[in-house]
Motif scaffolding. Structure first.
Motif, PDB file in Angstrom:
ATOM      1  N   ALA A 114      24.088  41.461  41.000  1.00  0.00           N
ATOM      2  CA  ALA A 114      24.290  41.095  39.809  1.00  0.00           C
ATOM      3  C   ALA A 114      24.571  42.344  39.027  1.00  0.00           C
ATOM      4  O   ALA A 114      23.732  42.861  38.838  1.00  0.00           O
ATOM      5  CB  ALA A 114      23.626  39.595  39.091  1.00  0.00           C
ATOM      6  N   GLY A 115      25.622  42.617  38.444  1.00  0.00           N
ATOM      7  CA  GLY A 115      26.386  43.778  37.352  1.00  0.00           C
ATOM      8  C   GLY A 115      26.451  45.140  37.688  1.00  0.00           C
ATOM      9  O   GLY A 115      27.350  45.160  36.721  1.00  0.00           O
ATOM     10  N   LYS A 116      27.090  44.941  39.263  1.00  0.00           N
ATOM     11  CA  LYS A 116      27.486  45.223  40.358  1.00  0.00           C
ATOM     12  C   LYS A 116      28.629  45.126  40.807  1.00  0.00           C
ATOM     13  O   LYS A 116      29.964  45.572  40.978  1.00  0.00           O
ATOM     14  CB  LYS A 116      26.501  46.598  41.317  1.00  0.00           C
ATOM     15  N   THR A 117      28.690  43.986  41.483  1.00  0.00           N
ATOM     16  CA  THR A 117      30.070  43.455  42.135  1.00  0.00           C
ATOM     17  C   THR A 117      30.243  42.463  41.665  1.00  0.00           C
ATOM     18  O   THR A 117      31.169  41.631  41.514  1.00  0.00           O
ATOM     19  CB  THR A 117      29.699  43.237  43.604  1.00  0.00           C
ATOM     20  N   PHE A 118      29.580  41.370  40.470  1.00  0.00           N
ATOM     21  CA  PHE A 118      29.932  40.718  39.998  1.00  0.00           C
ATOM     22  C   PHE A 118      28.692  40.718  38.723  1.00  0.00           C
ATOM     23  O   PHE A 118      27.375  40.795  38.545  1.00  0.00           O
ATOM     24  CB  PHE A 118      29.819  39.110  41.036  1.00  0.00           C
ATOM     25  N   ARG A 119      29.145  39.347  38.041  1.00  0.00           N
ATOM     26  CA  ARG A 119      28.164  38.982  36.615  1.00  0.00           C
ATOM     27  C   ARG A 119      28.521  38.039  36.539  1.00  0.00           C
ATOM     28  O   ARG A 119      29.368  36.879  36.821  1.00  0.00           O
ATOM     29  CB  ARG A 119      28.167  39.683  35.813  1.00  0.00           C
ATOM     30  N   TYR A 120      27.486  37.089  36.177  1.00  0.00           N
ATOM     31  CA  TYR A 120      26.673  35.331  35.066  1.00  0.00           C
ATOM     32  C   TYR A 120      27.701  35.837  33.901  1.00  0.00           C
ATOM     33  O   TYR A 120      27.266  36.723  33.153  1.00  0.00           O
ATOM     34  CB  TYR A 120      26.580  34.939  35.529  1.00  0.00           C
ATOM     35  N   THR A 121      27.677  34.409  33.951  1.00  0.00           N
ATOM     36  CA  THR A 121      28.587  34.287  31.845  1.00  0.00           C
ATOM     37  C   THR A 121      28.579  33.468  31.716  1.00  0.00           C
ATOM     38  O   THR A 121      28.126  31.931  32.929  1.00  0.00           O
ATOM     39  CB  THR A 121      30.251  34.767  31.828  1.00  0.00           C
ATOM     40  N   ALA A 122      28.943  32.506  30.094  1.00  0.00           N
ATOM     41  CA  ALA A 122      28.367  31.738  30.196  1.00  0.00           C
ATOM     42  C   ALA A 122      30.066  30.399  30.781  1.00  0.00           C
ATOM     43  O   ALA A 122      29.814  28.791  30.657  1.00  0.00           O
ATOM     44  CB  ALA A 122      29.699  30.722  28.138  1.00  0.00           C
ATOM     45  N   ASP A 123      30.864  31.656  31.120  1.00  0.00           N
ATOM     46  CA  ASP A 123      32.306  30.053  31.466  1.00  0.00           C
ATOM     47  C   ASP A 123      31.877  29.985  33.566  1.00  0.00           C
ATOM     48  O   ASP A 123      33.485  30.042  33.988  1.00  0.00           O
ATOM     49  CB  ASP A 123      33.313  31.473  31.428  1.00  0.00           C
ATOM     50  N   GLY A 124      30.847  30.717  34.229  1.00  0.00           N
ATOM     51  CA  GLY A 124      30.929  31.027  35.192  1.00  0.00           C
ATOM     52  C   GLY A 124      31.229  32.818  35.793  1.00  0.00           C
ATOM     53  O   GLY A 124      30.694  33.158  34.808  1.00  0.00           O
ATOM     54  N   PRO A 125      30.980  32.910  36.913  1.00  0.00           N
ATOM     55  CA  PRO A 125      30.987  33.813  38.076  1.00  0.00           C
ATOM     56  C   PRO A 125      32.360  34.726  36.858  1.00  0.00           C
ATOM     57  O   PRO A 125      32.705  34.116  37.672  1.00  0.00           O
ATOM     58  CB  PRO A 125      30.323  34.210  39.019  1.00  0.00           C
ATOM     59  N   VAL A 126      32.139  36.250  37.201  1.00  0.00           N
ATOM     60  CA  VAL A 126      32.835  36.843  37.509  1.00  0.00           C
ATOM     61  C   VAL A 126      32.995  38.501  38.090  1.00  0.00           C
ATOM     62  O   VAL A 126      32.249  38.636  38.042  1.00  0.00           O
ATOM     63  CB  VAL A 126      33.506  37.194  36.087  1.00  0.00           C
ATOM     64  N   GLY A 127      33.785  38.652  39.075  1.00  0.00           N
ATOM     65  CA  GLY A 127      34.229  39.899  39.906  1.00  0.00           C
ATOM     66  C   GLY A 127      33.786  40.941  38.915  1.00  0.00           C
ATOM     67  O   GLY A 127      34.921  40.910  38.325  1.00  0.00           O
ATOM     68  N   LEU A 128      33.331  42.183  39.807  1.00  0.00           N
ATOM     69  CA  LEU A 128      33.183  43.387  38.898  1.00  0.00           C
ATOM     70  C   LEU A 128      33.971  44.293  40.075  1.00  0.00           C
ATOM     71  O   LEU A 128      34.175  45.363  40.064  1.00  0.00           O
ATOM     72  CB  LEU A 128      31.945  43.746  38.629  1.00  0.00           C
ATOM     73  N   ALA A 129      34.412  44.253  41.353  1.00  0.00           N
ATOM     74  CA  ALA A 129      34.770  44.688  41.955  1.00  0.00           C
ATOM     75  C   ALA A 129      36.534  44.674  42.822  1.00  0.00           C
ATOM     76  O   ALA A 129      36.961  44.318  43.694  1.00  0.00           O
ATOM     77  CB  ALA A 129      34.158  45.120  43.378  1.00  0.00           C
ATOM     78  N   GLY A 130      36.765  43.890  41.716  1.00  0.00           N
ATOM     79  CA  GLY A 130      38.709  43.663  41.732  1.00  0.00           C
ATOM     80  C   GLY A 130      39.207  44.908  42.242  1.00  0.00           C
ATOM     81  O   GLY A 130      40.536  44.348  42.742  1.00  0.00           O
ATOM     82  N   ASP A 131      38.591  45.994  41.886  1.00  0.00           N
ATOM     83  CA  ASP A 131      39.918  47.208  42.359  1.00  0.00           C
ATOM     84  C   ASP A 131      40.036  47.349  43.597  1.00  0.00           C
ATOM     85  O   ASP A 131      40.595  48.893  44.242  1.00  0.00           O
ATOM     86  CB  ASP A 131      39.984  48.257  41.200  1.00  0.00           C
ATOM     87  N   LYS A 132      39.514  46.534  44.242  1.00  0.00           N
ATOM     88  CA  LYS A 132      39.871  47.058  45.693  1.00  0.00           C
ATOM     89  C   LYS A 132      41.078  46.727  46.746  1.00  0.00           C
ATOM     90  O   LYS A 132      40.940  44.816  46.174  1.00  0.00           O
ATOM     91  CB  LYS A 132      38.591  46.847  45.638  1.00  0.00           C
ATOM     92  N   ARG A 133      41.026  47.072  48.304  1.00  0.00           N
ATOM     93  CA  ARG A 133      41.697  46.332  48.710  1.00  0.00           C
ATOM     94  C   ARG A 133      41.150  46.355  49.893  1.00  0.00           C
ATOM     95  O   ARG A 133      40.815  47.270  50.444  1.00  0.00           O
ATOM     96  CB  ARG A 133      42.820  47.187  48.755  1.00  0.00           C
ATOM     97  N   ILE A 134      40.626  45.112  50.454  1.00  0.00           N
ATOM     98  CA  ILE A 134      40.524  44.713  51.824  1.00  0.00           C
ATOM     99  C   ILE A 134      40.671  44.152  52.320  1.00  0.00           C
ATOM    100  O   ILE A 134      41.795  44.319  52.547  1.00  0.00           O
ATOM    101  CB  ILE A 134      39.466  43.370  51.182  1.00  0.00           C
ATOM    102  N   ILE A 135      40.502  44.872  54.251  1.00  0.00           N
ATOM    103  CA  ILE A 135      41.290  44.945  55.381  1.00  0.00           C
ATOM    104  C   ILE A 135      40.670  44.416  56.547  1.00  0.00           C
ATOM    105  O   ILE A 135      39.444  45.521  57.080  1.00  0.00           O
ATOM    106  CB  ILE A 135      42.561  45.873  55.819  1.00  0.00           C
ATOM    107  N   VAL A 136      40.729  43.447  57.302  1.00  0.00           N
ATOM    108  CA  VAL A 136      40.009  42.899  58.021  1.00  0.00           C
ATOM    109  C   VAL A 136      40.645  42.765  59.070  1.00  0.00           C
ATOM    110  O   VAL A 136      41.362  41.828  59.405  1.00  0.00           O
ATOM    111  CB  VAL A 136      39.346  41.435  57.516  1.00  0.00           C
TER     112      VAL A 136
END
Length: 204
Positions: A114-136
């Motif tokens: 929490a606080g690094k890759t996501f955070r909790y808000t009054a409206d629910g969780p918000v992701g903080l690492a959305g600037d990445k591209r993932i290839i699995v």
């Protein structure tokens, strides 16, 4: 640009996911000269599973921590920093017993902070690492893709979509070889198909 390459198979040189993840990294390195690559092998050098002491250490005085826990905290910080610094993350993720390997899960647990890759808000969780591209690079012994008879018991790829989506990442792509335990001919066709898909990967 920075790329983090993570393998999680325990099969060494015989691993399909390792073969595919290496191919993905090679293709992206050709497409992006100067790409900075960091490699982490969770099969040979696993990240320890979370412990109660690790979770409680955030509220403890550093001097009160034993050396082993201090070392674990340092490793956790390094793992998280590698992930946060990467523009692209390539993950070799085999299916074990319908889900990801425990080694990969332990690594992901160090990212869910929490606080690094996501955070909790009054409206629910918000992701903080959305600037990445993932290839699995996904490998499966049977056929579990959408529309197959076994799709409902696939807890590998859906989990990865959910957890990285929770971190705010929307650019998630799977390069899949499945049915690799269904005979040599099927294995070869599946891997060749994945390699053709890899050859089409571009810089963006």
């Amino acid at each position: 640009m920075k790329l983090l390459h993570v393998d999680s198979s325990i099969l060494g040189a015989g691993s399909v996911s390792r073969t595919l993840s290496a191919g993905i990294v090679e293709q992206l390195a050709r497409a992006m000269p100067g790409l900075e690559i960091t490699y982490r092998d969770l099969g040979t050098d696993p990240v320890p599973h979370l412990s109660g002491g690790y979770l409680a250490a955030g509220s403890a005085e550093p001097a009160a921590l034993d050396p082993a826990l201090q070392q674990d905290l340092t490793l956790g910080s390094e793992v998280l920093a590698e992930f946060l610094a990467a523009d692209i993350v390539v993950i070799g993720a085999p299916m074990y017993n319908f889900t990801i390997s425990s080694q990969l899960k332990a690594w992901i647990d160090r990212l869910a902070v929490a606080g690094k890759t996501f955070r909790y808000t009054a409206d629910g969780p918000v992701g903080l690492a959305g600037d990445k591209r993932i290839i699995v690079a996904s490998s499966r012994g049977g056929i579990y893709s959408e529309g197959s008879a076994l799709a409902a018991i696939d807890h590998q790829e859906p989990y990865l979509r959910v957890i990285f989506g929770f971190f705010g990442i929307t650019d998630i792509r799977f390069v899949r070889a499945e049915g690799v335990a269904m005979g040599d001919a099927h294995r070869t066709r599946s891997i060749d198909g994945a390699r053709r898909e890899i050859d089409l990967l571009q810089a963006a």
